[in-house]
Design an enzyme around this catalytic site. Sequence first.
Site, PDB file in Angstrom:
ATOM      1  N   ASP A  82       7.545 -56.832   0.239  1.00 28.08           N
ATOM      2  CA  ASP A  82       8.467 -56.400  -0.810  1.00 28.08           C
ATOM      3  C   ASP A  82       7.916 -56.806  -2.179  1.00 28.08           C
ATOM      4  O   ASP A  82       7.521 -57.948  -2.380  1.00 28.08           O
ATOM      5  CB  ASP A  82       9.826 -57.060  -0.564  1.00 28.08           C
ATOM      6  CG  ASP A  82      10.920 -56.541  -1.472  1.00 28.08           C
ATOM      7  OD1 ASP A  82      10.819 -55.390  -1.942  1.00 28.08           O
ATOM      8  OD2 ASP A  82      11.898 -57.287  -1.700  1.00 28.08           O
ATOM      9  N   HIS A  83       7.896 -55.874  -3.114  1.00 27.47           N
ATOM     10  CA  HIS A  83       7.434 -56.131  -4.480  1.00 27.47           C
ATOM     11  C   HIS A  83       6.036 -56.752  -4.535  1.00 27.47           C
ATOM     12  O   HIS A  83       5.793 -57.708  -5.280  1.00 27.47           O
ATOM     13  CB  HIS A  83       8.421 -57.017  -5.239  1.00 27.47           C
ATOM     14  CG  HIS A  83       9.689 -56.317  -5.598  1.00 27.47           C
ATOM     15  ND1 HIS A  83       9.737 -55.281  -6.506  1.00 27.47           N
ATOM     16  CD2 HIS A  83      10.955 -56.472  -5.148  1.00 27.47           C
ATOM     17  CE1 HIS A  83      10.986 -54.843  -6.592  1.00 27.47           C
ATOM     18  NE2 HIS A  83      11.737 -55.544  -5.771  1.00 27.47           N
ATOM     19  N   GLU A 134       7.198 -47.876  -6.894  1.00 31.85           N
ATOM     20  CA  GLU A 134       8.434 -47.944  -7.681  1.00 31.85           C
ATOM     21  C   GLU A 134       8.215 -47.303  -9.036  1.00 31.85           C
ATOM     22  O   GLU A 134       7.208 -47.528  -9.707  1.00 31.85           O
ATOM     23  CB  GLU A 134       8.902 -49.393  -7.861  1.00 31.85           C
ATOM     24  CG  GLU A 134      10.220 -49.495  -8.613  1.00 31.85           C
ATOM     25  CD  GLU A 134      10.809 -50.896  -8.618  1.00 31.85           C
ATOM     26  OE1 GLU A 134      11.456 -51.254  -9.624  1.00 31.85           O
ATOM     27  OE2 GLU A 134      10.632 -51.633  -7.627  1.00 31.85           O
ATOM     28  N   GLY A 181      19.537 -59.733  -7.495  1.00 27.74           N
ATOM     29  CA  GLY A 181      20.458 -60.836  -7.696  1.00 27.74           C
ATOM     30  C   GLY A 181      21.903 -60.360  -7.683  1.00 27.74           C
ATOM     31  O   GLY A 181      22.182 -59.183  -7.467  1.00 27.74           O
ATOM     32  N   HIS A 208      16.804 -50.665  -4.253  1.00 23.18           N
ATOM     33  CA  HIS A 208      16.646 -52.119  -4.331  1.00 23.18           C
ATOM     34  C   HIS A 208      17.915 -52.736  -4.930  1.00 23.18           C
ATOM     35  O   HIS A 208      18.736 -52.047  -5.514  1.00 23.18           O
ATOM     36  CB  HIS A 208      15.450 -52.478  -5.219  1.00 23.18           C
ATOM     37  CG  HIS A 208      14.131 -52.301  -4.556  1.00 23.18           C
ATOM     38  ND1 HIS A 208      13.274 -53.349  -4.300  1.00 23.18           N
ATOM     39  CD2 HIS A 208      13.506 -51.198  -4.079  1.00 23.18           C
ATOM     40  CE1 HIS A 208      12.174 -52.895  -3.709  1.00 23.18           C
ATOM     41  NE2 HIS A 208      12.301 -51.593  -3.570  1.00 23.18           N
ATOM     42  N   GLY A 209      18.026 -54.049  -4.785  1.00 21.59           N
ATOM     43  CA  GLY A 209      19.119 -54.759  -5.445  1.00 21.59           C
ATOM     44  C   GLY A 209      20.494 -54.388  -4.948  1.00 21.59           C
ATOM     45  O   GLY A 209      21.434 -54.276  -5.738  1.00 21.59           O
ATOM     46  N   SER A 211      22.511 -56.164  -3.069  1.00 15.12           N
ATOM     47  CA  SER A 211      23.449 -57.287  -2.949  1.00 15.12           C
ATOM     48  C   SER A 211      24.478 -57.207  -4.074  1.00 15.12           C
ATOM     49  O   SER A 211      24.129 -57.324  -5.250  1.00 15.12           O
ATOM     50  CB  SER A 211      22.703 -58.625  -3.026  1.00 15.12           C
ATOM     51  OG  SER A 211      21.880 -58.809  -1.901  1.00 15.12           O
ATOM     52  N   ASN A 230      17.676 -52.308   0.291  1.00 15.78           N
ATOM     53  CA  ASN A 230      17.187 -53.685   0.327  1.00 15.78           C
ATOM     54  C   ASN A 230      18.292 -54.699   0.066  1.00 15.78           C
ATOM     55  O   ASN A 230      19.073 -54.548  -0.884  1.00 15.78           O
ATOM     56  CB  ASN A 230      16.101 -53.884  -0.739  1.00 15.78           C
ATOM     57  CG  ASN A 230      14.800 -53.181  -0.413  1.00 15.78           C
ATOM     58  OD1 ASN A 230      14.758 -52.279   0.419  1.00 15.78           O
ATOM     59  ND2 ASN A 230      13.740 -53.589  -1.079  1.00 15.78           N
ATOM     60  N   PHE A 231      18.316 -55.734   0.889  1.00 22.12           N
ATOM     61  CA  PHE A 231      19.266 -56.838   0.721  1.00 22.12           C
ATOM     62  C   PHE A 231      18.496 -58.159   0.766  1.00 22.12           C
ATOM     63  O   PHE A 231      17.764 -58.413   1.713  1.00 22.12           O
ATOM     64  CB  PHE A 231      20.314 -56.834   1.835  1.00 22.12           C
ATOM     65  CG  PHE A 231      21.153 -55.590   1.902  1.00 22.12           C
ATOM     66  CD1 PHE A 231      22.277 -55.443   1.101  1.00 22.12           C
ATOM     67  CD2 PHE A 231      20.813 -54.562   2.777  1.00 22.12           C
ATOM     68  CE1 PHE A 231      23.055 -54.295   1.177  1.00 22.12           C
ATOM     69  CE2 PHE A 231      21.585 -53.412   2.858  1.00 22.12           C
ATOM     70  CZ  PHE A 231      22.710 -53.274   2.051  1.00 22.12           C
TER      71      PHE A 231
END
Length: 284
Positions: A82-83, A134, A181, A208-209, A211, A230-231
Amino acid sequence: MSLVSSKDILLKAQREGYAVGAFNAENMEMVQAIVSAAEESSSPVIIQTTPGSLQYADTDLFFGMVNAVAGKAKVPVALHLDHGNSAELCAKALRSGYTSIMIDGSKLPFAENVELTKKVVEFTHAMGVPVEGELGTVGGKEDTHEVKDSEKAYTDPQEAKAFAEQTGVDFLAVGIGNAHGFYQGVPKLRFDILEKTKGLVSIPIVLHGASGIPDEDVKKSTGLGICKVNFATELRDAFTKGVKAFIAENPDAFDPKKYNGAGRAKVKELVMHKMQVLNSVNKA
């Protein structure tokens, strides 16, 4: 079952209209929890590690853990970088046995992002492994990856089309108001951008992101082309709360198996919920 390619998992999700959960793992217990949830839900799953996590334990160690757990599973499990923040880290993960790679050049100018991504695609595809790129920056902070508010940018659908064609990536992460975050307030996703991008790009799209994004918005995004969600932060939070609660109830506890086991149970519970939201249950 041995580790599988994320491309096979995501193309099936794209065809059938659901999304696959991509869950970041920080330790053995989180790996066990994610795969156990996938087994119980009969769901395909992707386990991810970030550059920050790989400073804590390297690609060989994470591969060893995930491969050992996946080898006993009956559901498809992929291991994803990831990333990835450099071609060198992507190559290292590839050598360790990762079955999916992300190169994140989103903070670079478009031409430089294309150049870096294309370079990684060339050597990664030579090994039969898919690549995620991305375009448009996802805000917030995750481990060592941080995008300041001044650096955030929405994905341009026309640029997304050009990026996919010029780089040959297999999946595309987009910026539609999502952030890493926990969010301050309720995030407002630009579904119009997502819908336009889906109309121009044929490859699976990644969110992404997630959460903190309301479940109904995650569900809506899967209907508009999102095939991988993605979590990370929520899993860390769940694990930590499980450990803290156990220690609060058992202040004399000193056996890591006990309190880490409590964290593992909380992560499994969360992952199973997310698989319901993504509609990936019984899709293995």
